[in-house]
Enzyme design. Structure first.
Site, mmCIF file in Angstrom:
data_model
loop_
_atom_site.group_PDB
_atom_site.id
_atom_site.type_symbol
_atom_site.label_atom_id
_atom_site.label_comp_id
_atom_site.label_asym_id
_atom_site.label_seq_id
_atom_site.Cartn_x
_atom_site.Cartn_y
_atom_site.Cartn_z
ATOM 1 N N HIS B 82 25.267 28.576 -18.626
ATOM 2 C CA HIS B 82 26.181 27.439 -18.786
ATOM 3 C C HIS B 82 27.458 27.654 -17.976
ATOM 4 O O HIS B 82 27.904 28.768 -17.795
ATOM 5 C CB HIS B 82 26.512 27.233 -20.272
ATOM 6 C CG HIS B 82 25.327 26.766 -21.051
ATOM 7 N ND1 HIS B 82 25.270 26.788 -22.426
ATOM 8 C CD2 HIS B 82 24.142 26.259 -20.641
ATOM 9 C CE1 HIS B 82 24.113 26.315 -22.826
ATOM 10 N NE2 HIS B 82 23.399 25.991 -21.762
ATOM 11 N N HIS B 207 18.041 17.918 -19.715
ATOM 12 C CA HIS B 207 16.876 18.528 -19.075
ATOM 13 C C HIS B 207 16.033 19.386 -20.013
ATOM 14 O O HIS B 207 15.099 20.035 -19.575
ATOM 15 C CB HIS B 207 17.230 19.245 -17.747
ATOM 16 C CG HIS B 207 18.204 20.367 -17.866
ATOM 17 N ND1 HIS B 207 19.209 20.564 -16.957
ATOM 18 C CD2 HIS B 207 18.302 21.364 -18.758
ATOM 19 C CE1 HIS B 207 19.899 21.634 -17.294
ATOM 20 N NE2 HIS B 207 19.366 22.143 -18.383
ATOM 21 N N ASN B 208 16.350 19.343 -21.317
ATOM 22 C CA ASN B 208 15.470 19.953 -22.321
ATOM 23 C C ASN B 208 15.374 18.972 -23.481
ATOM 24 O O ASN B 208 16.223 18.975 -24.380
ATOM 25 C CB ASN B 208 16.043 21.276 -22.845
ATOM 26 C CG ASN B 208 16.170 22.345 -21.775
ATOM 27 O OD1 ASN B 208 15.274 22.524 -20.958
ATOM 28 N ND2 ASN B 208 17.267 23.063 -21.779
ATOM 29 N N PRO B 256 22.058 21.536 -10.720
ATOM 30 C CA PRO B 256 22.957 22.667 -10.484
ATOM 31 C C PRO B 256 22.251 23.810 -9.757
ATOM 32 O O PRO B 256 21.082 24.087 -10.022
ATOM 33 C CB PRO B 256 23.360 23.102 -11.903
ATOM 34 C CG PRO B 256 22.305 22.564 -12.804
ATOM 35 C CD PRO B 256 21.705 21.365 -12.125
ATOM 36 N N HIS B 282 15.049 20.677 -12.191
ATOM 37 C CA HIS B 282 16.332 20.756 -12.906
ATOM 38 C C HIS B 282 17.287 21.818 -12.369
ATOM 39 O O HIS B 282 18.441 21.856 -12.772
ATOM 40 C CB HIS B 282 16.108 20.960 -14.399
ATOM 41 C CG HIS B 282 16.008 22.406 -14.823
ATOM 42 N ND1 HIS B 282 15.107 23.292 -14.285
ATOM 43 C CD2 HIS B 282 16.710 23.112 -15.736
ATOM 44 C CE1 HIS B 282 15.251 24.472 -14.863
ATOM 45 N NE2 HIS B 282 16.214 24.405 -15.735
ATOM 46 N N GLY B 283 16.823 22.692 -11.481
ATOM 47 C CA GLY B 283 17.750 23.718 -11.002
ATOM 48 C C GLY B 283 17.066 24.706 -10.093
ATOM 49 O O GLY B 283 16.007 24.419 -9.536
ATOM 50 N N LYS B 358 32.849 30.479 -16.670
ATOM 51 C CA LYS B 358 31.608 30.905 -17.325
ATOM 52 C C LYS B 358 31.937 31.474 -18.702
ATOM 53 O O LYS B 358 33.029 31.994 -18.924
ATOM 54 C CB LYS B 358 30.945 32.033 -16.524
ATOM 55 C CG LYS B 358 30.537 31.697 -15.115
ATOM 56 C CD LYS B 358 29.263 30.909 -15.033
ATOM 57 C CE LYS B 358 28.051 31.640 -15.571
ATOM 58 N NZ LYS B 358 26.834 30.794 -15.454
#
Lengths: 140, 359, 94
Positions: B82, B207-208, B256, B282-283, B358
């Site tokens: 995240h 995305h989940n 991302p 998604h990434g 972060k």
């Protein structure tokens, strides 16, 4: 008694070996603490009781660690030592534990990583010839 | 921004404490709750997936433990992958769509990646436990116990979907609250009122998630429960669920990358709608395990190296920075190229990070 | 595992055994080579076993191993005879 961390893709697994199942559960609790923060920075200042039950030894370990993770994530509780008693009635297993530790103090407990959950993946508790072994993978 | 958005463990803002009834409203209303409480602007919800609130959410189906985990975690980033990131637009691949999304070269953007935090983790855990037993009871044979499931018509499935949707609403509210604090951070740094920052929401994607959506299969409209795990919805131009400003371009998709390279904005396509139930990537995906990343980072002054790339990183823990270093991830450009070439989404813009926070 | 190339960016894991649908993975040659021996592809197959799955079990180009379902996985289940699985969403509901 041994605790071995292993890599599991993005997550963290532990392999545990102990002389008895009670000791096995005790070091599992300590291993979880040590994934969250440096376990030796946690002091015994308070004691709490907990109780979980399950239909198998592997699930009992999952329930026990999930309970400890819940207490950490919701209440900041860190366990330094767990005295575990396991009661077996046929397939029904129940565990009572006295957990000794203290609430999170950000000044003293640097957090290494947040654990999301204790997973079913590769979950195993085994009785060997003269020891108990377990494998647990944490989703981080 | 690092000061305004809580990142460390146990970190939360003293000015946001939820009573139980308020938490229940968050779960029922999602992002709309946040805006009503002053965390955001009225038009924000128009540009969120599902309007920032999944219908069918039932806070009563969220366990006491999940509520307890969530109560102190609204408006917190969490750890692991995240982040909240200040970026700038380096490249525009499709002028027409970029214009509709309000994106242009050298523009400053902010991307937030966070979710439902401990509340959602607990919802998953609670229902996995139920579903392991349910699957056996309904006679569903599974190649792996973690695929445990229940028929959509069963009470177990209905309870899970109601709780999961409530957790998703918590996630919408969480991102909305943090987006508001990000605006406040910019306003404070620039010495201007928040309204004058001009920081409008481009989009917010899940995305989940598992959701009921309607698709035409073999000429027939069918309501399907679409599971997207590490996959993003990518609805095409003209879809009624796409917000009005994007009706002609397709839904914005946010991808991302790692914190040293770049992220992407894409647009949904008809091909994705027809081939993958309106879904795309998604990434980047990890290349190294966390421990391997830590080993690889040894002897590197990571923060300095990031600064040399023009990226300032602020983190609650250095361990996270090591685990999340750019080399730990695959190059997201490779992933984006595939979905673009395969037609699952259209490449619109590339964003490069300049400041990353972060957990 | 048997994988057939459909076109430049699509790979098919043909239905076999108790699979109800095919697995379809979106990737270029390099990305598919990177996951060929990865348990994530087995997970795409596993998901194809679930009741009521429609079309195919999909993998996106950023697919990697997850708990039960792969991360980068998409599966649509029929409202009437399908299922829902918490593993198809994961712990990080968002």
């Amino acid at each position: 008694m041994s605790v071995e961390l292993f890599d599991h893709t993005g997550d963290i697994g532990v392999r545990l070996t102990a002389a008895s199942r009670e000791e096995l559960f005790g070091i599992a609790a300590l291993a979880l603490t040590d994934i969250l923060t440096a376990a030796d920075s946690v002091e015994v200042r308070e004691t709490a009781d907990l109780r979980v039950s399950a239909a198998g030894m592997d699930l009992l370990l999952l329930e026990f660690l999930s309970e400890l993770l819940f207490r950490f994530d919701a209440r900041g509780w860190l366990t330094r030592r767990a005295d575990v008693t396991i009661d077996e009635r046929g397939d029904a297993l129940s565990l009572t534990a006295q957990v000794h530790g203290e609430p999170l103090d950000p000044e003293r407990h640097g957090i290494k990583v947040l654990v999301k959950a204790v997973t079913y993946h590769g979950l195993e508790v085994r009785k060997g010839d003269d020891s108990w072994q377990a494998t647990v993978v944490f989703d981080v | 921004m690092y000061k305004h958005v809580p990142t460390g463990v146990g970190a939360h803002r003293r000015d946001l404490k939820l009573s139980r009834p308020e938490l229940m409203r968050v779960l029922a209303e999602g992002a709309a709750w946040a805006i009503k409480e002053g965390f955001g602007w009225r038009g924000d919800v128009d540009n969120l997936e599902e309007g920032g609130c999944i219908r069918g959410a039932d806070p009563e189906q969220v366990s006491e433990r999940a509520l307890e985990r969530g109560a102190g975690q609204l408006g917190t980033l969490g750890s692991g992958n995240h982040f909240a990131e200040i970026q700038y637009v380096t490249e525009i691949y499709d002028e027409r769509i970029a214009e509709a999304f309000g994106l242009f070269v050298d523009q400053i953007t902010v991307m937030i990646h966070s979710g439902s935090r401990g509340l959602g983790h607990q919802v998953c855990e609670d229902h996995l436990r139920v579903m392991v037993q349910a699957a056996a009871r309904y006679g569903i044979e599974l190649p792996d116990r973690q695929l445990c499931c229940a028929p959509l018509s069963s009470p177990e499935a209905k309870r899970y979907l109601a709780a999961m949707s409530a957790a998703a609403n918590f996630a919408f509210a969480n991102r909305q609250v943090m987006a508001h604090w990000v605006r406040e951070s910019f306003a404070a740094a620039l010495g201007i009122p928040v309204e004058r920052t001009g920081m409008s929401v481009v989009y917010d994607v899940c995305h989940n998630i598992a959701k009921f959506e309607t698709f035409t299969v073999e000429g027939r409209d069918r309501r399907l429960c679409v599971h997207r795990k590490g996959a993003t919805r990518a609805y095409p131009p003209g879809h009624p669920a796409t917000p009005a400003p994007y009706r002609e371009t397709g839904q914005p998709v946010l991808i991302p990358g790692d914190m040293g390279r770049y992220s992407y904005v894409l647009a949904g396509t008809q091909r994705a709608y027809e081939q993958t139930f309106g879904s795309t990537c998604h990434g980047a995906g990890r290349r190294l395990s966390r421990a391997a990343a830590k080993r690889a980072s040894r002897g590197h002054a990571l923060l300095r190296e990031m600064e040399d790339r023009g990226v300032v990183v602020m983190a609650a823990g250095m361990a996270t920075v090591a685990e999340e270093m750019p080399d730990a991830y695959k190059d997201v450009a490779d992933v984006v190229r595939v979905v673009h070439e395969a037609g699952l989404s259209t490449r619109v813009a590339q964003l490069r990070p300049i400041g990353v926070i972060k957990g | 595992m048997q994988i057939e190339q459909l076109d430049s960016y699509r790979w098919r894991i043909p239905r076999e055994g108790r699979m109800r649908v095919d697995g379809i993975v979106y990737a270029d040659e390099r990305l598919i080579a990177g996951v060929r021996d990865d348990p994530a592809l087995t997970q795409v197959k596993n998901v194809a076993h679930l009741p009521g799955i429609v079309g195919a079990s999909f993998g996106m180009p950023d697919i990697h191993w997850g708990y039960g379902f792969p991360i980068g996985g998409v599966a649509a289940m029929d409202e009437e005879d399908g299922v829902v699985s918490p593993g198809g969403v994961g712990y990080d509901i968002n």
